[in-house]
Scaffold this active site. Structure first.
Site, mmCIF file in Angstrom:
data_model
loop_
_atom_site.group_PDB
_atom_site.id
_atom_site.type_symbol
_atom_site.label_atom_id
_atom_site.label_comp_id
_atom_site.label_asym_id
_atom_site.label_seq_id
_atom_site.Cartn_x
_atom_site.Cartn_y
_atom_site.Cartn_z
ATOM 1 N N THR A 81 0.618 -1.172 0.060
ATOM 2 C CA THR A 81 -0.145 -0.116 0.371
ATOM 3 C C THR A 81 0.776 1.376 0.258
ATOM 4 O OG1 THR A 81 -1.692 -1.120 1.226
ATOM 5 C CG2 THR A 81 -2.150 1.464 0.853
ATOM 6 N N ASP A 85 -8.545 -9.791 1.221
ATOM 7 C CA ASP A 85 -8.424 -8.954 2.479
ATOM 8 C C ASP A 85 -9.994 -9.706 3.147
ATOM 9 O OD1 ASP A 85 -6.422 -7.974 2.328
ATOM 10 O OD2 ASP A 85 -7.397 -5.784 2.499
ATOM 11 N N SER A 128 -10.806 -3.824 5.377
ATOM 12 C CA SER A 128 -9.914 -2.475 5.290
ATOM 13 C C SER A 128 -9.038 -2.356 6.734
ATOM 14 C CB SER A 128 -9.346 -1.511 4.004
ATOM 15 O OG SER A 128 -8.330 -0.894 4.391
#
Length: 592
Positions: A411, A451, A476
């Site tokens: 990320t 995820d 998330s």
């Protein structure tokens, strides 16, 4: 579309303390622990030293790569807004830091507009294909190995980044959409130097070499990584950017680009089921931020499907009752209290947070001051609780399954403040390092669907809130955060790092708000905390020496690379800007 939330109404939301302190004073400055250059995480720092605090008076942007920061600064110098700067910087990040984020993924964005004192949250999170089922990652009734799930077409969710950026630009952009694409187009056509971090991660990723399209771009003919400084060109990506600059996000979500994305996913050795209809039908969303008081400040973060905003606010609320600001930064007591608060917050996160369009997420109950106070009271000053059990703020505990889904540390994150006093914090991702490794037209596709809970139910047969469902957005930990003081924006901050993002952001907030460190010094602090397993200490830093003392307090300890990528800006009372970039990555804060 979710209604906009003004700062005044946000101030009423789920306060973590009864009232802010009267007045504001800057207390004595505790000295930050010395963290020498050689103590930096080698995977991320690649031998570079610490950054100096950046200063500006008009505008500022901080990103994970100097070329991206320069692109954002160029838009600000043209009179552009924070939204313009963020889009230009993001597109360059896609090119120069492709392992972390890009148009094949998604993002969460927090935006404050000074003219109407309004705070908005934008959700560009990927969605599961319409044909996705709960057995997506099961074989013989059991979850397949996590790496097998990641490196497959099954892991690819419908990208949402461009739709989100287009929505936010339509509302808050000042410069023409096409102008924002030019820096990335120029770099893609003329080439950019391979950075130490990109070289290191490319050389160490075996799965990348097994994908022919990705290997042809990222690796030399003999399979080795391009050397540091090699000028890497990406004309295919430039062509995509030109199409989107001219035709908007529709040029990505429909037509030839969409067809190529679908073909690559369905043509993988382990094919996925992403369809052109999924791409065509994707919609970005506005979501009301979650906000709470912490001491004299108002802290606002992203709402579900991200767990970041809730978990950070829970941690701050628990830590407040244990007088963390009286402890020395990164001291034994500070690490103990911080880690225990993390256990409790992650326990709740794992049980309750998921896509609110599919699951009841008890946000208000999880942030109720009495509940947070009761959770914080479980922290003992002299002994670790070990693994924390989730609370039951809304009577849902018996119905919710345990979700132990990992989120891998990739990320990227950027922040910006413009000439008009608007502030932005955006966390952006393709999930794990190089995403699914599926490379299409010069960009990588995400592996965001990993995820989700791979199994869908826990050992007791209870449905997991974060299970796969058609059109659902995976949970998330991204935590783009804006902090307000006396109703005015004071701090923009966030970080990459998978599920550890929550700890990285909370640590930086504590560093500035409790320990009165400048933003660079707060970012530089060693990383530490617990995700309700071991207490994690950043390898090669001052906190690593605390391991024996923590073990005597009952902590299970892991000393490991703990590479954050925090970027932040603080706005002082006189309007001067101070910026920081994480030395564990390659970023810079730039301003005028």
């Amino acid at each position: 579309m979710a209604p906009c939330r003004t700062l005044a109404s946000a101030a009423l939301a789920w306060l973590l303390v009864a009232a802010p302190q009267a007045g504001w004073t800057r207390g004595p400055q505790p000295a930050a622990p010395a963290v020498a250059q050689e103590d930096r995480n080698p995977e991320a720092a690649s031998g570079r030293g610490a950054h100096s605090l950046a200063h500006a008076s008009k505008h500022m942007v901080a990103t994970a790569n100097p070329l991206a920061s320069e692109a954002g600064q160029r838009m600000l110098r043209k009179g552009g807004s924070v939204m313009d700067a963020a889009i230009a910087a993001q597109l360059v990040l896609n090119l120069v830091e492709p392992q972390s984020s890009g148009i094949g993924g998604g993002a969460f964005l927090m935006l404050y507009t000074a003219a109407d004192q309004t705070l908005r949250g934008y959700d560009g999170r990927e969605t599961a294909p319409a044909s996705a089922g709960a057995d997506r990652f099961l074989k013989g009734g059991k979850a397949i190995p996590f790496d097998d799930a990641v490196n497959s077409g099954l892991s690819v969710g419908t990208p949402g980044l461009l739709r989100m950026l287009e929505l936010a630009h339509r509302q808050h952009g000042k410069l023409p959409w096409a102008t924002l694409f030019q820096p990335a187009i120029d770099l893609a056509e003329q080439g950019f130097p391979v950075s130490p971090r990109l070289h290191t991660l490319t050389a160490g990723n075996r799965a990348l070499a097994r994908q022919p399209a990705a290997a042809a771009y990222f690796l030399q003919a003999d399979g080795s990584a391009w050397p540091v400084g090699h000028r890497l060109k990406n004309p295919a990506f430039a062509e995509v950017l030109r199409a989107v600059a001219a035709g908007g996000a529709d040029a990505f979500h429909t037509g030839p680009i969409a067809r190529d994305i679908v073909a690559a996913v369905r043509g993988h050795a382990v094919p996925g089921d992403l369809s052109e209809a999924d791409l065509r039908g994707y919609q970005a969303r506005e979501r009301d931020p979650v906000c709470g008081r912490y001491r004299m400040y108002q802290v606002c973060g992203m709402a579900p499907p991200s767990s970041g905003g809730i978990a950070v606010l829970q941690m701050l609320g628990m830590l407040e009752q244990h007088a963390l600001r009286e402890q020395q930064p990164a001291s034994l007591a500070a690490v103990h209290f911080f880690s225990e608060a993390g256990r409790l917050a992650y326990a709740d996160r794992d049980r309750y947070v998921a896509d609110p369009d599919f699951v009841d997420v008890p946000v208000k109950a999880m942030l109720d001051p009495a509940y947070v106070q009761a959770r914080g009271a479980l922290i003992r000053p002299d002994r670790s609780m070990g693994e924390a059990a989730p609370g039951d703020p809304a009577g849902l505990l018996a119905q919710r399954g345990v979700d132990a889904t990992p989120e891998l540390p990739s990320t990227s994150h950027l922040v910006a403040v413009d000439d008009d006093g608007n502030a932005l914090s955006m966390t952006t991702t393709i999930e794990s390092e190089f995403g699914s490794k599926i490379f299409v037209r010069g960009f990588l596709l995400n592996n965001e669907l990993t995820d989700f809970s791979l199994s869908g139910t826990d050992d007791a047969g209870r449905a997991v809130a974060n299970r796969v469902e058609p059109g659902k957005r995976p949970r998330s930990s991204m935590a783009p955060t804006l902090v307000f003081r006396s109703g005015q924006p004071y701090m923009a901050v966030g970080s990459p790092g998978g599920s550890a993002i929550i700890n990285y952001v909370a640590k930086t907030l504590v560093g500035v708000l409790d320990w009165n460190l400048d933003i660079q010094a707060a970012i530089d602090l060693p990383n530490f905390g617990s995700r309700n397993k071991a207490t994690e200490l950043e390898e090669g830093t001052a906190v690593a020496t605390l391991a024996p003392a923590l073990q005597r307090m009952g902590h299970a300890v892991q000393v490991l690379p703990f590479p954050s990528g925090v970027h932040g800006i603080v706005i002082q009372r006189d309007g001067l800007l101070e910026g920081g970039a994480d030395p564990r990555r390659e970023g810079r804060a730039l301003g005028d």
